[in-house]
Design an enzyme around this catalytic site. Structure first.
Site, PDB file in Angstrom:
ATOM      1  N   ARG A 187     -70.518  52.255  21.945  1.00  8.68           N
ATOM      2  CA  ARG A 187     -69.334  53.037  20.570  1.00  8.68           C
ATOM      3  C   ARG A 187     -68.229  50.585  21.368  1.00  8.68           C
ATOM      4  O   ARG A 187     -68.400  50.406  20.378  1.00  8.68           O
ATOM      5  CB  ARG A 187     -68.315  53.763  20.620  1.00  8.68           C
ATOM      6  CG  ARG A 187     -67.241  53.511  19.842  1.00  8.68           C
ATOM      7  CD  ARG A 187     -67.464  53.434  18.553  1.00  8.68           C
ATOM      8  NE  ARG A 187     -68.072  52.512  17.941  1.00  8.68           N
ATOM      9  CZ  ARG A 187     -68.980  52.365  17.109  1.00  8.68           C
ATOM     10  NH1 ARG A 187     -69.308  53.092  16.466  1.00  8.68           N
ATOM     11  NH2 ARG A 187     -68.803  51.368  16.581  1.00  8.68           N
ATOM     12  N   LYS A 239     -51.719  35.444  15.328  1.00 11.17           N
ATOM     13  CA  LYS A 239     -52.200  36.520  14.646  1.00 11.17           C
ATOM     14  C   LYS A 239     -52.880  37.268  15.123  1.00 11.17           C
ATOM     15  O   LYS A 239     -54.100  37.725  13.785  1.00 11.17           O
ATOM     16  CB  LYS A 239     -51.436  36.388  13.080  1.00 11.17           C
ATOM     17  CG  LYS A 239     -49.904  35.734  12.398  1.00 11.17           C
ATOM     18  CD  LYS A 239     -49.938  35.490  10.830  1.00 11.17           C
ATOM     19  CE  LYS A 239     -48.371  35.203  10.385  1.00 11.17           C
ATOM     20  NZ  LYS A 239     -48.003  35.236   9.476  1.00 11.17           N
ATOM     21  N   LYS A 248     -38.945  26.693  15.127  1.00 11.47           N
ATOM     22  CA  LYS A 248     -38.755  27.046  13.859  1.00 11.47           C
ATOM     23  C   LYS A 248     -37.489  27.939  13.246  1.00 11.47           C
ATOM     24  O   LYS A 248     -36.626  27.525  14.088  1.00 11.47           O
ATOM     25  CB  LYS A 248     -39.478  29.042  13.927  1.00 11.47           C
ATOM     26  CG  LYS A 248     -40.885  28.583  14.451  1.00 11.47           C
ATOM     27  CD  LYS A 248     -41.841  30.722  13.303  1.00 11.47           C
ATOM     28  CE  LYS A 248     -43.363  30.526  13.702  1.00 11.47           C
ATOM     29  NZ  LYS A 248     -43.766  31.201  13.764  1.00 11.47           N
ATOM     30  N   GLU A 262     -41.539  23.475  12.055  1.00  7.00           N
ATOM     31  CA  GLU A 262     -41.647  23.984  10.612  1.00  7.00           C
ATOM     32  C   GLU A 262     -40.643  23.941  10.450  1.00  7.00           C
ATOM     33  O   GLU A 262     -39.175  23.707  10.579  1.00  7.00           O
ATOM     34  CB  GLU A 262     -41.653  26.005  10.610  1.00  7.00           C
ATOM     35  CG  GLU A 262     -41.695  26.138   9.685  1.00  7.00           C
ATOM     36  CD  GLU A 262     -42.223  28.421   9.936  1.00  7.00           C
ATOM     37  OE1 GLU A 262     -43.003  28.770  10.223  1.00  7.00           O
ATOM     38  OE2 GLU A 262     -40.857  28.146   9.605  1.00  7.00           O
ATOM     39  N   ASP A 290     -44.192  24.800   5.806  1.00  3.99           N
ATOM     40  CA  ASP A 290     -44.153  26.129   5.392  1.00  3.99           C
ATOM     41  C   ASP A 290     -43.276  26.738   3.647  1.00  3.99           C
ATOM     42  O   ASP A 290     -42.860  26.382   3.409  1.00  3.99           O
ATOM     43  CB  ASP A 290     -43.308  26.705   5.925  1.00  3.99           C
ATOM     44  CG  ASP A 290     -43.637  28.033   6.188  1.00  3.99           C
ATOM     45  OD1 ASP A 290     -44.070  29.371   5.894  1.00  3.99           O
ATOM     46  OD2 ASP A 290     -42.197  28.369   6.272  1.00  3.99           O
TER      47      ASP A 290
END
Length: 287
Positions: free
Chosen positions: A106, A141, A173, A202, A223
């Site tokens: 597994r 991500k 950001k 960004e 963005d």
């Protein structure tokens, strides 16, 4: 599906070992109780079969599972990582102690299915823009604990890697800009703090893009720009710095975005919204 990145840099063996160590600790704990139903001396042989078309990825993790179980399992692969496979195709053959094969089945398949799923998704996206001069990138991500593996899988699927983490590149950001007071000041502060690292900013509109480029950002991330604004950004700034499109990008609009002339497209769903490749391990016991 066909992956181009057959010569992608291989996975770091030390990270693979640690990934597998954690996975086995999670699954096996202090021992596989069910495997004790199998006679200790029984041996088995078998194969892993793909039930769907896919791009293979994860051989090192698969092998490391059985190495750490210490069962002297041998694995013979029919294909390298990055190879396209078809439904019904045999990926590898195994032989060794039955207990080790059953205990590791597994965990080994979890790695192979997840990483092949990432490579396969990337290959589908890459195929849409293969003929265009634009790089397809992943993001941070990723599934927790599988950053290295999924970044490797993206390369096997024909994509490229964005920064690996928060340590090897700066991405400014909106919250960073808010604390610095302006895009220009944020870039200046970033360069003072981390000389030598690439600085990406960004931005949310063409005005922000112009300021970031004037402040000599290495990369400007556009963005959630619409197609018209992406085209305008390319007209104004192509060649001055790298232009990266990100946000709201799907398989349906990917090619249109690439045709605007941006240099890079980054997509979080390459590693976040994946489906594990359907694989099966079939064993026969030898008495």
């Amino acid at each position: 599906m066909k992956a181009d990145s057959m010569t992608a840099a291989g996975p770091d063996p030390s990270i693979v070992r640690e990934d597998v160590r954690r996975a086995l600790a999670e699954d096996v704990g202090d021992g596989d109780v069910t495997a004790r139903l199998v006679p200790a001396g029984l041996r088995a042989e078998g194969a892993v079969i793909s039930r769907e078309d896919a791009v293979l990825c994860g051989r090192a993790w698969f092998e490391a599972v059985f190495e750490q179980l210490g069962g002297a399992v041998t694995v013979e692969w029919a294909l390298p990582d990055g190879a396209s496979v078809t439904a019904g195709q045999t990926l590898c053959r195994l032989r060794g102690p039955a207990r080790a094969l059953l205990t590791g089945e597994r965990t080994a398949l979890n790695f192979l299915q997840t990483l092949s799923g990432t490579a396969s998704r990337t290959a589908v996206y890459h195929a849409r823009i293969r003929d265009l001069p634009v790089a397809l990138l992943d993001t941070r991500k990723t599934l927790p604990g599988l950053r290295h593996g999924q970044k490797y899988a993206v390369r096997c699927g024909g994509g490229r890697n964005h920064r690996l983490g928060l340590y090897d590149g700066i991405l400014i950001k909106e919250n960073h800009i808010a604390t610095s007071g302006s895009i220009t000041r944020a870039i200046e502060d970033a360069r003072a703090l981390a000389t030598g690292l690439p600085v990406e900013v960004e931005v949310e509109d063409l005005t922000g893009a112009a300021e970031a480029i004037a402040a000599r950002a290495d990369i400007v991330l556009l963005d959630n720009f619409d197609l018209d604004d992406l085209r305008e950004a390319v007209v104004r700034h192509k060649g001055q710095t790298l232009l990266e499109a990100s946000g709201g990008i799907t398989l349906d609009n990917l090619r249109a975005i690439a045709l605007t002339g941006v240099d890079r497209i980054s997509i979080g769903s390459l590693t976040k919204d994946i489906f594990a490749t359907d694989l099966s391990m079939r064993l026969q016991f030898v008495r």
